[in-house]
Structures are given as structure tokens and as C-alpha cells.
Design a protein around this motif. Structure first.
Motif, PDB file in Angstrom:
ATOM      1  N   VAL A   1       0.810  -1.225   0.000  1.00  0.00           N
ATOM      2  CA  VAL A   1       0.000   0.000   0.000  1.00  0.00           C
ATOM      3  C   VAL A   1       0.848   1.282   0.000  1.00  0.00           C
ATOM      4  O   VAL A   1       1.737   1.447   0.839  1.00  0.00           O
ATOM      5  CB  VAL A   1      -0.942   0.008   1.239  1.00  0.00           C
ATOM      6  N   HIS A   2       0.565   2.162  -0.953  1.00  0.00           N
ATOM      7  CA  HIS A   2       1.254   3.458  -1.043  1.00  0.00           C
ATOM      8  C   HIS A   2       0.320   4.471  -1.705  1.00  0.00           C
ATOM      9  O   HIS A   2      -0.609   4.082  -2.410  1.00  0.00           O
ATOM     10  CB  HIS A   2       2.573   3.329  -1.820  1.00  0.00           C
ATOM     11  N   PRO A   3       0.560   5.761  -1.461  1.00  0.00           N
ATOM     12  CA  PRO A   3      -0.337   6.791  -2.006  1.00  0.00           C
ATOM     13  C   PRO A   3       0.129   7.344  -3.359  1.00  0.00           C
ATOM     14  O   PRO A   3       1.287   7.135  -3.755  1.00  0.00           O
ATOM     15  CB  PRO A   3      -0.228   7.899  -0.947  1.00  0.00           C
ATOM     16  N   HIS A   4      -0.782   8.003  -4.045  1.00  0.00           N
ATOM     17  CA  HIS A   4      -0.433   8.832  -5.212  1.00  0.00           C
ATOM     18  C   HIS A   4      -1.373  10.035  -5.236  1.00  0.00           C
ATOM     19  O   HIS A   4      -2.538   9.919  -4.833  1.00  0.00           O
ATOM     20  CB  HIS A   4      -0.600   8.064  -6.532  1.00  0.00           C
ATOM     21  N   ARG A   5      -0.880  11.157  -5.742  1.00  0.00           N
ATOM     22  CA  ARG A   5      -1.737  12.336  -5.988  1.00  0.00           C
ATOM     23  C   ARG A   5      -1.172  13.138  -7.167  1.00  0.00           C
ATOM     24  O   ARG A   5       0.045  13.301  -7.272  1.00  0.00           O
ATOM     25  CB  ARG A   5      -1.828  13.249  -4.757  1.00  0.00           C
TER      26      ARG A   5
ATOM     27  N   LEU B   1      -4.868   5.456  -2.202  1.00  0.00           N
ATOM     28  CA  LEU B   1      -3.878   4.466  -1.784  1.00  0.00           C
ATOM     29  C   LEU B   1      -4.066   3.289  -2.721  1.00  0.00           C
ATOM     30  O   LEU B   1      -5.205   2.967  -3.069  1.00  0.00           O
ATOM     31  CB  LEU B   1      -4.141   4.001  -0.355  1.00  0.00           C
ATOM     32  N   HIS B   2      -3.005   2.667  -3.154  1.00  0.00           N
ATOM     33  CA  HIS B   2      -3.177   1.428  -3.909  1.00  0.00           C
ATOM     34  C   HIS B   2      -2.027   0.474  -3.662  1.00  0.00           C
ATOM     35  O   HIS B   2      -1.035   0.809  -3.026  1.00  0.00           O
ATOM     36  CB  HIS B   2      -3.417   1.698  -5.404  1.00  0.00           C
ATOM     37  N   LYS B   3      -2.218  -0.783  -4.094  1.00  0.00           N
ATOM     38  CA  LYS B   3      -1.134  -1.759  -4.079  1.00  0.00           C
ATOM     39  C   LYS B   3      -1.152  -2.498  -5.403  1.00  0.00           C
ATOM     40  O   LYS B   3      -2.210  -2.665  -6.019  1.00  0.00           O
ATOM     41  CB  LYS B   3      -1.245  -2.710  -2.880  1.00  0.00           C
TER      42      LYS B   3
HETATM   43 MN    MN Z   1       1.768   2.974  -7.462  1.00  0.00          MN
END
Ligand code: MN
Length: 287
Positions: free
Chosen positions: A63-67, A107-109
């Protein structure tokens, strides 16, 4: 007028992203080290063909974020699975594309699909980061899963052009985008050629996924990236052997770029806001 080759970039040394993605970064960290040069495409990570042995745990990135941008994953061999905090989940296989608009934040993985992990096999894929125009950076997240059979198709004598995004001769690709850009998979049979017409001002490059081609009598081998000048409209690509190329061409956004880890904004204030929002749980929840 011909769009001239600017340079041919060999694959930079690979590095691991998590434990599942062994990638060559063609931009902006290695290869083309200019954040604006391929705008609106900000990043190109290429996992060249690599054999993973069978594994009970699914390799990948937790799990990690992006914007502020979109992550676009194109599978060539093997299968990729995805989960995000907007509730989207998908698995893509050979020729399929996952177009995730992180925009205001998710958040995605991302990891190897379960069966592929258990059996092991050759894995090959591309991840692109497509920047968003300032006015759309905080729009609602979106997820587009695009199967190979849904691509726009331009069949010609000697091959097939699959239109993932944008258009070619009024044949449209299924991906919805926020700025003018084209993403194609070009398949050429041995010794066949095509002349593509692309706008002069669009930043344009091609990654050879399979086989090898000649452009302006120069050999471009598998896993190499051809970067073009912004001065002409036609490119002739001739296959030496059966070849597949990923073609990227887009109108530059011409906006400031401030990149920090998984965030891609226009100013440091917006980056600080992204970090604060992430720390305050505003990107949602994902186990
Ligand atoms: Mn990613």
C-alpha cells in the motif's frame, strides 16, 4: 516533413520496485533526465522480460499513495493485480491496460496476480505516470481497466496499430484522458513498415517491446527507447523481425512540475499539502 530521431536510449540499469517489478527507468531519473521532456508523460518504468520463479507470496508493491497524476500499467507478459482505496480492483494480462487516475489521492497496491505468482513465469510490463493539467490534479479518482480486445484497431498491410488512448486516423482509443495524448501498441510483421503521422509539437518517443526496427536507417533494438525531435509530423518505422513498439506522443502541459516521491504537483505548497493530507488519512483506507 519527417520527425527526426533525437537519440536512441539503451535500457538504464534495472532496479527493483518492491519485490515484483524489476524496472529500467527511461525517465525522469535515468535515460532522459528532464522532467518536462516527455510531458505529459512524467515517468516511464519498463520491466523488461524477466523470469520469476514460483512463489507462494505475491510479489509486488504494498500500500502506497499517489496524488496529482495517473498511473498507467501495460502488461506484455504475466499478470498484474491491483487494489485501491477508491474500491477498485482488477487483474490485467497480456495486452491489457490499467489506467488509474490518482488525481486528488488514492492508496493502492500493485502485485503479481495469484496464479502467475504460484506458477512463476516471464514478466514484462510498462508503468507510465501521466501528469495531469493543474486544473484536474484534485479531481475525483477514477479507474479504467481496458482489455486488449477493446483497443481501437488500425489494421494495415504488414501489421496492426492498437490505439489505447488518443486517436489515429479518427480511430479512437478507449482510455479517457485529461489532455491531448496518444498511446499505441504497434505490431509489425518482419520487414514490413508503417509511416505514422503525429503532431509536430507533441513530445514523442517509442519503446521497442519485442524484436527490432529501423528508423532513419538506424537500428533500434528490443528494450531501447527512441526519442524524437519536435519538428516534423511523420515517422517511418520498419521491422527487421516481428516487432512490437509502445508509441507515446503527447501535447506538453507547459506547467511547473514539482515531484516528491508518489506526489506530482505544481508547487512545493501543494506537495506539503499532499503530505499533510496523507498523514491525516485523507487518502482513504486500504488494508
Ligand atoms: Mn503505485
Amino acid at each position: 516533413m519527417q520527425k527526426k530521431l533525437e537519440r536512441i536510449i539503451p535500457p538504464p540499469p534495472p532496479h527493483m520496485v518492491g519485490d515484483g517489478f524489476r524496472v529500467h527507468n527511461f525517465f525522469p531519473a535515468a535515460g532522459i533526465q528532464n522532467k518536462q521532456r516527455m510531458s505529459p508523460f512524467f515517468m516511464l518504468d519498463y520491466a523488461s522480460p524477466y523470469h520469476f520463479p514460483p512463489s507462494e507470496t505475491q510479489r509486488g508493491v504494498d500500500v502506497h499513495p499517489h496524488r496529482g497524476f495517473e498511473t498507467v500499467t501495460i502488461a506484455y507478459q504475466g499478470k498484474v493485480a491491483h487494489h485501491d482505496s477508491a474500491g477498485n480492483h482488477g487483474v490485467i494480462g497480456e495486452g491489457d491496460v490499467q489506467w488509474m487516475t490518482a488525481a486528488s489521492g488514492v492508496l493502492h497496491k500493485e502485485y503479481h496476480e495469484k496464479d502467475f505468482s504460484q506458477k512463476g513465469g516471464t514478466f514484462q510490463m510498462v508503468q507510465l505516470w501521466v501528469n495531469l493539467p493543474a486544473q484536474y490534479k484534485m479531481t475525483t479518482p477514477r479507474y479504467q481497466e481496458i482489455k486488449k480486445e477493446k483497443m481501437g484497431q488500425h489494421a494495415f498491410e504488414g501489421g496492426m496499430l492498437e490505439i489505447i488512448a488518443g486517436e489515429y486516423r479518427e480511430i479512437k482509443g478507449p482510455a479517457q484522458t485529461f489532455s491531448p495524448l496518444n498511446v499505441y501498441n504497434l505490431h509489425l510483421n518482419p520487414s514490413k513498415e508503417i509511416t505514422l503521422e503525429l503532431p509536430a509539437e507533441f513530445n514523442t518517443g517509442m519503446l521497442v517491446i519485442k524484436g527490432s526496427v529501423t528508423i532513419e536507417d538506424q537500428l533500434v533494438s528490443a528494450d531501447h527507447f527512441a526519442l524524437f525531435q519536435n519538428n516534423g509530423t511523420s515517422i517511418t518505422i520498419k521491422a527487421k523481425e516481428s516487432a512490437t513498439l509502445l508509441v507515446l506522443s503527447g501535447q506538453p502541459l507547459n506547467e511547473p512540475i514539482v515531484a516528491y516521491g508518489p506526489f506530482l504537483m505544481n508547487s512545493w505548497e501543494e506537495i506539503e499539502q499532499a503530505v499533510e493530507d496523507f498523514n491525516n488519512g485523507k487518502f482513504g483506507v486500504l488494508d
